[in-house]
Design a protein around this motif. Structure first.
Motif, PDB file in Angstrom:
ATOM      1  N   LEU A  38      11.217  -0.243  -6.183  1.00 53.75           N
ATOM      2  CA  LEU A  38      10.261  -1.307  -6.416  1.00 53.75           C
ATOM      3  C   LEU A  38      10.728  -2.069  -7.648  1.00 53.75           C
ATOM      4  N   LEU A  39      10.853  -3.393  -7.545  1.00 54.37           N
ATOM      5  CA  LEU A  39      11.316  -4.202  -8.671  1.00 54.37           C
ATOM      6  C   LEU A  39      10.161  -4.740  -9.497  1.00 54.37           C
ATOM      7  N   GLY A  40       9.072  -5.114  -8.835  1.00 55.21           N
ATOM      8  CA  GLY A  40       7.937  -5.641  -9.569  1.00 55.21           C
ATOM      9  C   GLY A  40       6.844  -6.135  -8.651  1.00 55.21           C
ATOM     10  N   VAL A  41       5.705  -6.419  -9.273  1.00 55.58           N
ATOM     11  CA  VAL A  41       4.547  -6.936  -8.565  1.00 55.58           C
ATOM     12  C   VAL A  41       4.052  -8.137  -9.357  1.00 55.58           C
ATOM     13  N   SER A  42       3.802  -9.251  -8.664  1.00 56.08           N
ATOM     14  CA  SER A  42       3.304 -10.448  -9.330  1.00 56.08           C
ATOM     15  C   SER A  42       2.228 -11.089  -8.464  1.00 56.08           C
ATOM     16  N   ALA A  43       1.552 -12.076  -9.013  1.00 55.52           N
ATOM     17  CA  ALA A  43       0.521 -12.787  -8.264  1.00 55.52           C
ATOM     18  C   ALA A  43       0.866 -14.261  -8.192  1.00 55.52           C
ATOM     19  N   GLN A  44       0.638 -14.837  -7.040  1.00 57.29           N
ATOM     20  CA  GLN A  44       0.812 -16.276  -6.835  1.00 57.29           C
ATOM     21  C   GLN A  44      -0.469 -16.758  -6.169  1.00 57.29           C
ATOM     22  N   ASP A  45      -1.268 -17.509  -6.918  1.00 57.68           N
ATOM     23  CA  ASP A  45      -2.587 -17.931  -6.450  1.00 57.68           C
ATOM     24  C   ASP A  45      -3.402 -16.680  -6.127  1.00 57.68           C
ATOM     25  N   ASN A  46      -3.884 -16.540  -4.889  1.00 58.82           N
ATOM     26  CA  ASN A  46      -4.665 -15.364  -4.510  1.00 58.82           C
ATOM     27  C   ASN A  46      -3.844 -14.330  -3.748  1.00 58.82           C
ATOM     28  N   ALA A  47      -2.507 -14.427  -3.826  1.00 57.72           N
ATOM     29  CA  ALA A  47      -1.623 -13.486  -3.141  1.00 57.72           C
ATOM     30  C   ALA A  47      -0.959 -12.557  -4.153  1.00 57.72           C
ATOM     31  N   VAL A  48      -0.762 -11.306  -3.761  1.00 56.06           N
ATOM     32  CA  VAL A  48      -0.015 -10.342  -4.561  1.00 56.06           C
ATOM     33  C   VAL A  48       1.361 -10.217  -3.921  1.00 56.06           C
ATOM     34  N   VAL A  49       2.421 -10.414  -4.712  1.00 51.94           N
ATOM     35  CA  VAL A  49       3.799 -10.377  -4.221  1.00 51.94           C
ATOM     36  C   VAL A  49       4.447  -9.074  -4.681  1.00 51.94           C
ATOM     37  N   ILE A  50       4.954  -8.298  -3.721  1.00 51.52           N
ATOM     38  CA  ILE A  50       5.612  -7.020  -4.003  1.00 51.52           C
ATOM     39  C   ILE A  50       7.099  -7.208  -3.766  1.00 51.52           C
ATOM     40  N   GLU A  51       7.925  -6.958  -4.795  1.00 54.05           N
ATOM     41  CA  GLU A  51       9.374  -7.132  -4.676  1.00 54.05           C
ATOM     42  C   GLU A  51      10.071  -5.779  -4.741  1.00 54.05           C
ATOM     43  N   ALA A  52      10.999  -5.552  -3.803  1.00 61.07           N
ATOM     44  CA  ALA A  52      11.769  -4.314  -3.754  1.00 61.07           C
ATOM     45  C   ALA A  52      13.228  -4.651  -3.487  1.00 61.07           C
ATOM     46  N   THR A  53      14.106  -3.655  -3.660  1.00 63.34           N
ATOM     47  CA  THR A  53      15.533  -3.884  -3.469  1.00 63.34           C
ATOM     48  C   THR A  53      15.889  -4.155  -2.011  1.00 63.34           C
ATOM     49  N   GLU A  54      15.021  -3.747  -1.082  1.00 59.52           N
ATOM     50  CA  GLU A  54      15.225  -4.028   0.337  1.00 59.52           C
ATOM     51  C   GLU A  54      13.892  -3.866   1.054  1.00 59.52           C
ATOM     52  N   PRO A  55      13.782  -4.334   2.290  1.00 58.47           N
ATOM     53  CA  PRO A  55      12.519  -4.192   3.021  1.00 58.47           C
ATOM     54  C   PRO A  55      12.104  -2.728   3.126  1.00 58.47           C
ATOM     55  N   ALA A  56      10.797  -2.493   3.086  1.00 54.11           N
ATOM     56  CA  ALA A  56      10.278  -1.123   3.147  1.00 54.11           C
ATOM     57  C   ALA A  56       9.111  -1.051   4.129  1.00 54.11           C
ATOM     58  N   ALA A  57       8.997   0.083   4.804  1.00 52.21           N
ATOM     59  CA  ALA A  57       7.846   0.318   5.675  1.00 52.21           C
ATOM     60  C   ALA A  57       6.619   0.511   4.787  1.00 52.21           C
ATOM     61  N   TYR A  58       5.449   0.089   5.281  1.00 46.99           N
ATOM     62  CA  TYR A  58       4.234   0.209   4.484  1.00 46.99           C
ATOM     63  C   TYR A  58       3.013   0.352   5.387  1.00 46.99           C
ATOM     64  N   THR A  59       1.929   0.860   4.797  1.00 42.30           N
ATOM     65  CA  THR A  59       0.633   0.896   5.456  1.00 42.30           C
ATOM     66  C   THR A  59      -0.374   0.264   4.511  1.00 42.30           C
ATOM     67  N   VAL A  60      -1.457  -0.240   5.076  1.00 36.80           N
ATOM     68  CA  VAL A  60      -2.507  -0.890   4.298  1.00 36.80           C
ATOM     69  C   VAL A  60      -3.842  -0.261   4.672  1.00 36.80           C
ATOM     70  N   SER A  61      -4.676   0.011   3.666  1.00 42.97           N
ATOM     71  CA  SER A  61      -6.024   0.523   3.921  1.00 42.97           C
ATOM     72  C   SER A  61      -7.001  -0.092   2.925  1.00 42.97           C
ATOM     73  N   ARG A  62      -8.279  -0.018   3.253  1.00 42.92           N
ATOM     74  CA  ARG A  62      -9.350  -0.531   2.384  1.00 42.92           C
ATOM     75  C   ARG A  62     -10.361   0.580   2.173  1.00 42.92           C
ATOM     76  N   PRO A  63     -10.195   1.385   1.115  1.00 41.77           N
ATOM     77  CA  PRO A  63     -11.137   2.484   0.866  1.00 41.77           C
ATOM     78  C   PRO A  63     -12.544   2.004   0.522  1.00 41.77           C
ATOM     79  N   ASP A  64     -12.683   0.769   0.033  1.00 46.28           N
ATOM     80  CA  ASP A  64     -13.993   0.166  -0.201  1.00 46.28           C
ATOM     81  C   ASP A  64     -13.830  -1.353  -0.138  1.00 46.28           C
ATOM     82  N   ARG A  65     -14.937  -2.079  -0.246  1.00 46.96           N
ATOM     83  CA  ARG A  65     -14.904  -3.542  -0.076  1.00 46.96           C
ATOM     84  C   ARG A  65     -14.046  -4.253  -1.107  1.00 46.96           C
ATOM     85  N   GLY A  66     -13.902  -3.683  -2.291  1.00 44.28           N
ATOM     86  CA  GLY A  66     -13.172  -4.352  -3.357  1.00 44.28           C
ATOM     87  C   GLY A  66     -11.749  -3.877  -3.570  1.00 44.28           C
TER      88      GLY A  66
END
Length: 84
Positions: free
Chosen positions: A23-51
């Motif tokens: 993982l190289l870093g995490v930044s924000a652009q407007d209302n988006a969070v940008v995740i940068e890594a050395t190469e593409p990575a598999a991922y999963t997304v979950s919402r443990p609560d509304r926020g």
């Protein structure tokens, strides 16, 4: 594994286990969070609560990754963690 939790008006958490992808870093652009890594990575997304949005990056090492996210708009924060 890397896990990232983003909160709509909350925070974001990112964790990772040791792996060849870094993982190289995490930044924000407007209302988006940008995740940068050395190469593409598999991922999963979950919402443990509304926020909270959790992004788990498979086989990614957090190492010296930097989170450059300041609270703004829908993103209240980001947390980066090394997973197991």
């Amino acid at each position: 594994m890397a896990t990232m939790a983003a909160l709509a008006a909350g925070s974001t958490m990112l964790t990772a286990a040791s792996a060849s992808i870094r993982l190289l870093g995490v930044s924000a652009q407007d209302n988006a969070v940008v995740i940068e890594a050395t190469e593409p990575a598999a991922y999963t997304v979950s919402r443990p609560d509304r926020g909270t949005l959790v992004v788990e990056l498979r086989n990614v090492s957090v190492a010296d990754a930097v989170s450059r996210v300041q609270p703004q708009g829908l993103v209240a924060g980001v947390r980066v963690e090394q997973g197991t």
